[in-house]
Design an enzyme around this catalytic site. Structure first.
Site, PDB file in Angstrom:
ATOM      1  N   THR A  99      33.285  39.766  29.144  1.00 36.80           N
ATOM      2  CA  THR A  99      33.154  38.433  28.551  1.00 36.80           C
ATOM      3  C   THR A  99      32.356  37.479  29.422  1.00 36.80           C
ATOM      4  O   THR A  99      31.645  36.619  28.927  1.00 36.80           O
ATOM      5  CB  THR A  99      34.548  37.833  28.268  1.00 36.80           C
ATOM      6  OG1 THR A  99      35.279  38.765  27.472  1.00 36.80           O
ATOM      7  CG2 THR A  99      34.443  36.537  27.508  1.00 36.80           C
ATOM      8  N   THR A 126      37.816  41.639  31.228  1.00 37.53           N
ATOM      9  CA  THR A 126      39.174  41.439  31.735  1.00 37.53           C
ATOM     10  C   THR A 126      40.141  42.530  31.283  1.00 37.53           C
ATOM     11  O   THR A 126      41.164  42.740  31.916  1.00 37.53           O
ATOM     12  CB  THR A 126      39.725  40.068  31.269  1.00 37.53           C
ATOM     13  OG1 THR A 126      39.670  39.998  29.849  1.00 37.53           O
ATOM     14  CG2 THR A 126      38.913  38.939  31.870  1.00 37.53           C
ATOM     15  N   LYS A 169      46.897  42.004  33.875  1.00 36.42           N
ATOM     16  CA  LYS A 169      46.595  41.064  32.800  1.00 36.42           C
ATOM     17  C   LYS A 169      47.853  40.899  31.965  1.00 36.42           C
ATOM     18  O   LYS A 169      48.333  41.869  31.371  1.00 36.42           O
ATOM     19  CB  LYS A 169      45.427  41.582  31.954  1.00 36.42           C
ATOM     20  CG  LYS A 169      44.953  40.581  30.899  1.00 36.42           C
ATOM     21  CD  LYS A 169      43.677  41.039  30.192  1.00 36.42           C
ATOM     22  CE  LYS A 169      43.250  40.011  29.150  1.00 36.42           C
ATOM     23  NZ  LYS A 169      42.029  40.439  28.424  1.00 36.42           N
TER      24      LYS A 169
END
Lengths: 417, 417
Positions: free
Chosen positions: B85, B161, B238
């Site tokens: 991203t 991520t 995450k």
């Protein structure tokens, strides 16, 4: 030196001038002696460095079970025991903790419980919670329903903490309940001074006599003995292996909390109130469902295995917003073409799946995968087991998987991404 | 009505008296029009309820790439781009986000970066991070090493991520580094006003020029633009699908934080200092390892599948302290008898495995399973891939799996349970 001692004996051990006193436990390491200290913790000492002596011969102790008195004016609460740490004590033969107490013994061990309610108690089964599976959920749900039909104003289930979240989710889908149904357990066995068994049990009984007619988990809210949190059964997850405040509500606030001392309940979010629904039990579950956790480089053959082995539904725990590698797309399509639903959830646990942002997700949706919204992966799997056994078409499976049935998924906002 | 409009055009849409203006995006729903509003969010409007009009024809915009100036006295930092991203923008053809920026374009887009360092930038590959796998980790580790050998004082890797934690763990085991190696990404694409790309990049460069010579992840510490957290590469996970502060250190505090405005670093725990070790690359990985997540009722045949399919190592994500159902024990023994190590971790994520407390755990250990300590399941799998390729005996595999190699496991206290 230790030969004349029996496991369970009280012994002292001196090492480097420090004296430890406790109960002799089995040791897994050659040349070590293990003592259970009075603070509840075990210590292992090298025999070659320690001088061990008998303090007192051990004997089996069991709390006296006094007959329960019925008190007028108190509500009737049922306690169903399934095993787990809240019902366990250390087994001195193996040094491990096994499930040994019955619900009646729990009540006898925690006198405060008698002030709050009268009790029916039944042992449903005695297993460690890792051996729980769909057939036990069904038996348990029916036992809960039986207690409600007999007039119980709340039902408490003592349960091992390991799989409590799965059972809570299963009961949430199987049961529509007009009274509180509470799962409670403890992270420390009840013969340890740091045990959370008493406070959790007292808070659970408080919730059982409250207005919150949902399947909930009641466990320590902090590491102190101040309050227990009340978690919705479809939003709760065990988030620590050993802390007393291991249970967290995910993607939703807790329903509320019970103050330990005042036994007052404060709530945070709307909940289903007592007496609003008729008792209903829809107890079919399709056990042949799987959670498949994706990790980098994982082969799509793993998914093929489940398809070929006759699984009826698959929950993928993907990465981030709900992704797997591009080379998994074909296997997802293979599954959905065989009418095996594939639900996408996230190993992040928190947040919502959105497979419309990145290419990979869009291809996954085109291959027939369903977005799991903000459902926990484990809850999505339990829900899929229930939906597959209760829906009559694949369209209904999709519709039910995307709809909130028991607070497990938030209404999505499909036209605003 | 929309036929005369092209995707990417600026349009206005009036619904119930409210006017929305934005870029026309592809719509996945029949009868809806989707606009990307100036605040970065998409809105979907029912065509039958809305009046849509052209405001301006769209054109491809790309930030101008100006040549980088070398500034005397500033350290040299390498930026290696892998996609994700932080390097992506919305693709108006599909409405999805794809990886399109190079590291050089990132620098050009964030002018502040030029005040902190001089840069070498290279595109290593352009993939979405869910397609990451062991061979990419190896290529990336060698690219990092090459930059360090060429004199870089810190290496930044821009990374999606989704699988950042896996790559961070892999690099932590493959590399011994005398300089900071930072993974950074963003949760919102850099053409959105709420993008975290700039702040994360600036904080990453700050860490790259610091004394912290470890593989770390640098990402937003809160939902505000106040500071970034510095996470050890083997302890980070995450924990939210979309929040900017999605990355958390688990079972360990963060190494520290970078204040966005002052660019000051504060640290919380000891770390490896710059220049203390020689660069070393041990880049062999055994890709045939699997994470198997246990859930109630899961069949031990799942474990048999991995054994029969020639997997070299298995990480089990058990419940609680590290449990599976009793009927899995035989399959665990089957694996260990074939010298396939079985590492037990917990789906609780937090806390330490202890299979010596309950019967089931003790039987698992007797069947040859290894306790994963307080390692994250995902990190245990990456570590197992590395250990299997680098150890020369099964004893060494066990020894390495139980030892802290890159801060991934805390020294256990084997004689105090």
């Amino acid at each position: 030196m230790v030969e004349m001692l029996d496991l369970g004996d009280r012994v002292s051990a001196v090492r480097y001038g420090v004296t430890y006193e406790g109960i002799l436990m089995p040791s897994r390491r050659e040349g070590y002696v293990v003592l259970k200290l009075d603070n509840g913790y075990n210590i292992g000492l090298k025999l070659s460095e320690s001088k061990v002596a008998l303090v007192g011969k051990g004997k089996e102790t069991k709390p006296p079970v006094k007959p329960l008195k019925r008190r007028d004016g108190l509500p009737m609460v049922s306690i169903l025991s399934t095993g787990g740490t809240i019902a366990s004590k250390v087994d001195y033969r193996t040094g491990a903790v096994t499930s040994q107490f019955s619900a009646g013994e729990i009540i006898a061990a925690i006198p405060e419980l008698e002030e709050i309610a009268n009790y029916n108690s039944r042992v449903i089964y005695t297993i460690l919670s890792e051996n729980m599976r769909a057939e036990y959920w069904i038996a348990l749900a029916n036992a809960v329903a039986e207690e409600i039909r007999k007039g119980s104003q709340g039902v408490i289930i003592t349960h091992g903490t390991d799989t409590m979240m799965y059972t809570a989710a299963a009961l949430s889908f199987i049961l529509k309940t007009p009274v509180p149904v509470i799962l409670v357990g403890s992270q420390r066995s009840s013969d340890r001074p740091s045990s959370d068994a008493s406070m959790n049990a007292i808070c659970a009984v408080t919730v059982a006599t409250s207005d919150i007619a949902e399947v909930v988990v009641v466990m320590h809210g902090t590491t102190s003995d101040d309050y227990c949190s009340i978690h919705r059964g479809t939003r709760v997850r065990k988030m620590h292996t050993s802390r007393r405040d291991a249970f967290w509500s995910i993607n939703q606030p807790t329903i509320g909390r019970v103050d330990y001392l005042s036994r007052k309940i404060e709530t945070n979010i709307p909940y289903c109130c007592r007496g609003k629904v008729e008792l209903e039990v829809r107890d079919k579950m399709e056990p042949k469902c799987a959670i498949v956790k994706y990790s980098p480089g994982a082969s799509p053959e793993v998914l093929d295995y489940y398809i070929n082995a006759g699984y009826k539904g698959i929950v993928i725990e993907g990465t981030g917003l709900g992704h797997v590698a591009s080379n998994w797309i074909d296997s997802i399509r293979k599954a959905t073409e065989k009418d095996i639903p594939v639900i996408i959830t996230s190993q992040c646990l928190r947040g919502r799946i959105c497979d419309r942002v990145y290419d990979t997700g869009r291809y996954m949706l085109e291959a027939g995968a369903m977005e799991g919204g903000d459902m926990l992966p484990e809850v999505a799997m339990v829900k899929l087991m229930w939906v597959l056994a209760n829906a009559s078409s694949k369209e209904e499976v999709r519709m039910l998987m995307e709809a909130p049935l028991a607070g497990e998924i938030s209404a999505s906002t499909p036209i605003t991404t």
